[in-house]
Each structure stands twice: as structure tokens, then as C-alpha cells.
Scaffold this motif. Sequence first.
Motif, PDB file in Angstrom:
ATOM      1  N   ARG A  44      -1.965  11.010   1.472  1.00  0.00           N
ATOM      2  CA  ARG A  44      -0.639  11.627   1.582  1.00  0.00           C
ATOM      3  C   ARG A  44       0.391  10.664   2.162  1.00  0.00           C
ATOM      4  NH1 ARG A  44      -2.912  16.522   4.933  1.00  0.00           N
ATOM      5  NH2 ARG A  44      -3.792  14.675   5.857  1.00  0.00           N
ATOM      6  N   ASN A  45      -0.074   9.571   2.786  1.00  0.00           N
ATOM      7  CA  ASN A  45       0.858   8.616   3.392  1.00  0.00           C
ATOM      8  C   ASN A  45       1.556   7.783   2.332  1.00  0.00           C
ATOM      9  OD1 ASN A  45       0.394   9.364   6.033  1.00  0.00           O
ATOM     10  ND2 ASN A  45      -1.228   7.857   6.339  1.00  0.00           N
ATOM     11  N   LEU A  46       2.840   7.525   2.584  1.00  0.00           N
ATOM     12  CA  LEU A  46       3.644   6.685   1.689  1.00  0.00           C
ATOM     13  C   LEU A  46       4.157   5.488   2.485  1.00  0.00           C
ATOM     14  CD1 LEU A  46       5.718   9.481  -0.075  1.00  0.00           C
ATOM     15  CD2 LEU A  46       3.839   8.162  -1.057  1.00  0.00           C
ATOM     16  N   TYR A  47       4.367   4.385   1.768  1.00  0.00           N
ATOM     17  CA  TYR A  47       4.740   3.137   2.420  1.00  0.00           C
ATOM     18  C   TYR A  47       5.933   2.480   1.727  1.00  0.00           C
ATOM     19  CZ  TYR A  47       0.318   3.759   4.760  1.00  0.00           C
ATOM     20  OH  TYR A  47      -0.700   4.290   5.515  1.00  0.00           O
ATOM     21  N   THR A  48       6.639   1.655   2.501  1.00  0.00           N
ATOM     22  CA  THR A  48       7.754   0.857   1.996  1.00  0.00           C
ATOM     23  C   THR A  48       7.395  -0.612   2.207  1.00  0.00           C
ATOM     24  OG1 THR A  48       9.443   2.522   2.434  1.00  0.00           O
ATOM     25  CG2 THR A  48      10.182   0.235   2.347  1.00  0.00           C
ATOM     26  N   LEU A  49       7.606  -1.414   1.166  1.00  0.00           N
ATOM     27  CA  LEU A  49       7.347  -2.847   1.223  1.00  0.00           C
ATOM     28  C   LEU A  49       8.678  -3.587   1.132  1.00  0.00           C
ATOM     29  CD1 LEU A  49       5.220  -5.201   1.104  1.00  0.00           C
ATOM     30  CD2 LEU A  49       5.486  -5.064  -1.382  1.00  0.00           C
ATOM     31  N   VAL A  50       8.901  -4.498   2.082  1.00  0.00           N
ATOM     32  CA  VAL A  50      10.113  -5.307   2.133  1.00  0.00           C
ATOM     33  C   VAL A  50       9.678  -6.767   2.102  1.00  0.00           C
ATOM     34  CG1 VAL A  50      12.105  -5.943   3.547  1.00  0.00           C
ATOM     35  CG2 VAL A  50      11.335  -3.573   3.504  1.00  0.00           C
ATOM     36  N   MET A  51      10.347  -7.586   1.274  1.00  0.00           N
ATOM     37  CA  MET A  51      10.084  -9.029   1.264  1.00  0.00           C
ATOM     38  C   MET A  51      11.394  -9.760   1.515  1.00  0.00           C
ATOM     39  SD  MET A  51       8.505 -11.396  -1.735  1.00  0.00           S
ATOM     40  CE  MET A  51       8.507 -13.179  -1.603  1.00  0.00           C
ATOM     41  N   VAL A  52      11.422 -10.581   2.579  1.00  0.00           N
ATOM     42  CA  VAL A  52      12.638 -11.286   2.965  1.00  0.00           C
ATOM     43  C   VAL A  52      12.368 -12.766   3.241  1.00  0.00           C
ATOM     44  CG1 VAL A  52      13.783  -9.251   3.963  1.00  0.00           C
ATOM     45  CG2 VAL A  52      12.343 -10.702   5.418  1.00  0.00           C
TER      46      VAL A  52
ATOM     47  N   VAL B  38      10.374  -2.062  -2.279  1.00  0.00           N
ATOM     48  CA  VAL B  38       9.674  -0.998  -2.999  1.00  0.00           C
ATOM     49  C   VAL B  38       9.368   0.116  -2.004  1.00  0.00           C
ATOM     50  CG1 VAL B  38       7.688  -0.420  -4.458  1.00  0.00           C
ATOM     51  CG2 VAL B  38       8.585  -2.749  -4.484  1.00  0.00           C
ATOM     52  N   THR B  39       9.655   1.357  -2.387  1.00  0.00           N
ATOM     53  CA  THR B  39       9.401   2.494  -1.501  1.00  0.00           C
ATOM     54  C   THR B  39       8.449   3.484  -2.164  1.00  0.00           C
ATOM     55  OG1 THR B  39      11.246   3.807  -2.353  1.00  0.00           O
ATOM     56  CG2 THR B  39      11.724   2.318  -0.517  1.00  0.00           C
ATOM     57  N   ASN B  40       8.053   4.486  -1.371  1.00  0.00           N
ATOM     58  CA  ASN B  40       7.206   5.585  -1.843  1.00  0.00           C
ATOM     59  C   ASN B  40       5.919   5.098  -2.512  1.00  0.00           C
ATOM     60  OD1 ASN B  40       9.043   7.553  -0.926  1.00  0.00           O
ATOM     61  ND2 ASN B  40      10.250   7.352  -2.788  1.00  0.00           N
ATOM     62  N   ILE B  41       5.279   4.091  -1.883  1.00  0.00           N
ATOM     63  CA  ILE B  41       4.008   3.571  -2.400  1.00  0.00           C
ATOM     64  C   ILE B  41       2.889   4.396  -1.765  1.00  0.00           C
ATOM     65  CG2 ILE B  41       2.522   1.556  -2.636  1.00  0.00           C
ATOM     66  CD1 ILE B  41       5.042  -0.144  -1.855  1.00  0.00           C
ATOM     67  N   PRO B  42       2.081   5.081  -2.581  1.00  0.00           N
ATOM     68  CA  PRO B  42       0.988   5.868  -2.001  1.00  0.00           C
ATOM     69  C   PRO B  42      -0.084   4.964  -1.382  1.00  0.00           C
ATOM     70  CG  PRO B  42       1.444   6.520  -4.283  1.00  0.00           C
ATOM     71  CD  PRO B  42       2.183   5.240  -4.028  1.00  0.00           C
ATOM     72  N   ALA B  43      -0.706   5.448  -0.300  1.00  0.00           N
ATOM     73  CA  ALA B  43      -1.816   4.714   0.326  1.00  0.00           C
ATOM     74  C   ALA B  43      -2.890   4.436  -0.713  1.00  0.00           C
ATOM     75  CB  ALA B  43      -2.393   5.531   1.476  1.00  0.00           C
ATOM     76  N   THR B  44      -3.625   3.384  -0.501  1.00  0.00           N
ATOM     77  CA  THR B  44      -4.758   2.941  -1.336  1.00  0.00           C
ATOM     78  C   THR B  44      -4.350   2.524  -2.743  1.00  0.00           C
ATOM     79  OG1 THR B  44      -5.532   5.031  -2.302  1.00  0.00           O
ATOM     80  CG2 THR B  44      -6.300   4.523  -0.059  1.00  0.00           C
ATOM     81  N   THR B  45      -3.060   2.305  -2.977  1.00  0.00           N
ATOM     82  CA  THR B  45      -2.621   1.851  -4.302  1.00  0.00           C
ATOM     83  C   THR B  45      -1.929   0.508  -4.127  1.00  0.00           C
ATOM     84  OG1 THR B  45      -0.447   2.942  -4.259  1.00  0.00           O
ATOM     85  CG2 THR B  45      -2.296   4.254  -5.076  1.00  0.00           C
ATOM     86  N   GLY B  46      -0.936   0.275  -4.928  1.00  0.00           N
ATOM     87  CA  GLY B  46      -0.188  -0.970  -4.824  1.00  0.00           C
ATOM     88  C   GLY B  46       1.277  -0.738  -5.098  1.00  0.00           C
ATOM     89  N   ALA B  47       2.064  -1.805  -4.942  1.00  0.00           N
ATOM     90  CA  ALA B  47       3.513  -1.711  -5.110  1.00  0.00           C
ATOM     91  C   ALA B  47       3.894  -1.193  -6.493  1.00  0.00           C
ATOM     92  CB  ALA B  47       4.157  -3.061  -4.855  1.00  0.00           C
ATOM     93  N   SER B  48       3.055  -1.464  -7.483  1.00  0.00           N
ATOM     94  CA  SER B  48       3.373  -1.010  -8.842  1.00  0.00           C
ATOM     95  C   SER B  48       3.380   0.516  -8.951  1.00  0.00           C
ATOM     96  CB  SER B  48       2.388  -1.603  -9.854  1.00  0.00           C
ATOM     97  OG  SER B  48       1.070  -1.207  -9.529  1.00  0.00           O
ATOM     98  N   PHE B  49       2.816   1.214  -7.955  1.00  0.00           N
ATOM     99  CA  PHE B  49       2.806   2.681  -7.960  1.00  0.00           C
ATOM    100  C   PHE B  49       3.992   3.260  -7.203  1.00  0.00           C
ATOM    101  CE2 PHE B  49      -1.506   1.533  -8.917  1.00  0.00           C
ATOM    102  CZ  PHE B  49      -1.903   2.486  -9.838  1.00  0.00           C
ATOM    103  N   GLY B  50       4.784   2.388  -6.600  1.00  0.00           N
ATOM    104  CA  GLY B  50       5.938   2.839  -5.830  1.00  0.00           C
ATOM    105  C   GLY B  50       7.203   2.819  -6.667  1.00  0.00           C
ATOM    106  N   GLN B  51       8.306   2.992  -5.998  1.00  0.00           N
ATOM    107  CA  GLN B  51       9.617   3.003  -6.644  1.00  0.00           C
ATOM    108  C   GLN B  51      10.339   1.717  -6.244  1.00  0.00           C
ATOM    109  OE1 GLN B  51      12.053   6.293  -5.426  1.00  0.00           O
ATOM    110  NE2 GLN B  51      13.647   5.841  -6.918  1.00  0.00           N
ATOM    111  N   GLU B  52      10.583   0.861  -7.233  1.00  0.00           N
ATOM    112  CA  GLU B  52      11.252  -0.408  -6.952  1.00  0.00           C
ATOM    113  C   GLU B  52      12.746  -0.154  -6.771  1.00  0.00           C
ATOM    114  OE1 GLU B  52      10.200  -4.664  -8.570  1.00  0.00           O
ATOM    115  OE2 GLU B  52      11.548  -3.660  -9.981  1.00  0.00           O
ATOM    116  N   ILE B  53      13.250  -0.457  -5.575  1.00  0.00           N
ATOM    117  CA  ILE B  53      14.659  -0.239  -5.242  1.00  0.00           C
ATOM    118  C   ILE B  53      15.459  -1.509  -5.509  1.00  0.00           C
ATOM    119  CG2 ILE B  53      16.273   0.409  -3.407  1.00  0.00           C
ATOM    120  CD1 ILE B  53      14.300   2.652  -4.266  1.00  0.00           C
ATOM    121  N   VAL B  54      14.892  -2.649  -5.133  1.00  0.00           N
ATOM    122  CA  VAL B  54      15.495  -3.950  -5.406  1.00  0.00           C
ATOM    123  C   VAL B  54      14.432  -4.774  -6.125  1.00  0.00           C
ATOM    124  CG1 VAL B  54      16.468  -6.054  -4.394  1.00  0.00           C
ATOM    125  CG2 VAL B  54      17.006  -3.826  -3.397  1.00  0.00           C
TER     126      VAL B  54
END
Length: 177
Positions: free
Chosen positions: A59-67, A87-103
Amino acid sequence: MPTDPLLVGRVIPDVLDPFTKSISLRVTYGNKVVNNGCELKPSQILNQPRADIGGDDLRNLYTLVMVDPDAPSPSDPNLREYLHWLVTNIPATTGASFGQEIVCYESPRPTVGIHRFVCVLFRQRGRQTVYAPGWRQNFSTRDFAEIYNLESPVAAVYFNAQRESGSRGRTMPNQNI
């Protein structure tokens, strides 16, 4: 007692405050795994990396930031931090491709000095709408986390890159059409 590579590489305090890593974040470019402080060539980081996220609660969601905290140069980082990927709304145990790419991913192209490229993973408090910043330069990971009510980082990894010397036989295609 081992020294935290994020402290050694000055990711803490330049980008992040001290935090405790609580889940795994595996970033790979092709077959190259990003380990803290490793060096990658710009030709190896042209394409968006794969980012795999651990965790156990689906149920946990994650945000990935690269700077890039060293833009445009480590001696004068007046564009710190330059946002390369969000990338936001990445479900646990998955990868960035399952999230929503914002930038969308912008491949790093350091021109002067050795740059650090930092991938930070935050746990979200729930699914949320995140808006793309108006520009990539002078992004603040700390401010972003505060604005969107993100918890402390749960993982971070960084690599170094610098301009490749010589063209090594690569030529630019003729742009005259």
C-alpha cells in the motif's frame, strides 16, 4: 564504525539532511549498478535508468527525485540543484516505470568538473497529485519534500560523472537538411 558514503560524498548536507535508510533502492543503467560514489560516463547514462524499489507493504507509495547539486560546475554550483528526473506514486516492490513521471528523465551532461547525481526516494503519505516545477534549475529536494508533505528519505544513492574527453570516433549527424 563504517562511514556513511552519503556523508563522505557530501550528499548530506548538500542535498539531504541525515536520515535512516529503511528500504532498498537499486538504480541501474543497462548492466551498470549505481553504487554510492561510483563513476559513470555520460555515454553510459544517456537513457533513463531502471529504479527498483523495495519495501514490503504494497500500500506504500514512493517518490523518486534525481538531482545534480553541482550544476553548472562543482566550484560554482549556482544552479544547485538541477532536477533530472521526478517520478511519484511508485508502489512498493515495483519500480519507477510503475509510477507517474512528473518530470521526464534528462540525461546528465556535465561540462566542467566531476558532478554528483543523486537519486532520493521518499515515502508518500498517500496517493497525491504533484505538479512539475516551472524549471529544472535551482530545484530544492528539501523544499519539494516539505511542500508535498513527504516523510524523511527512505533511501538515496549517488554516482559521479564528468565530461568524457575526446569524441572517440563519435560524430554529430549532419543537421543540414
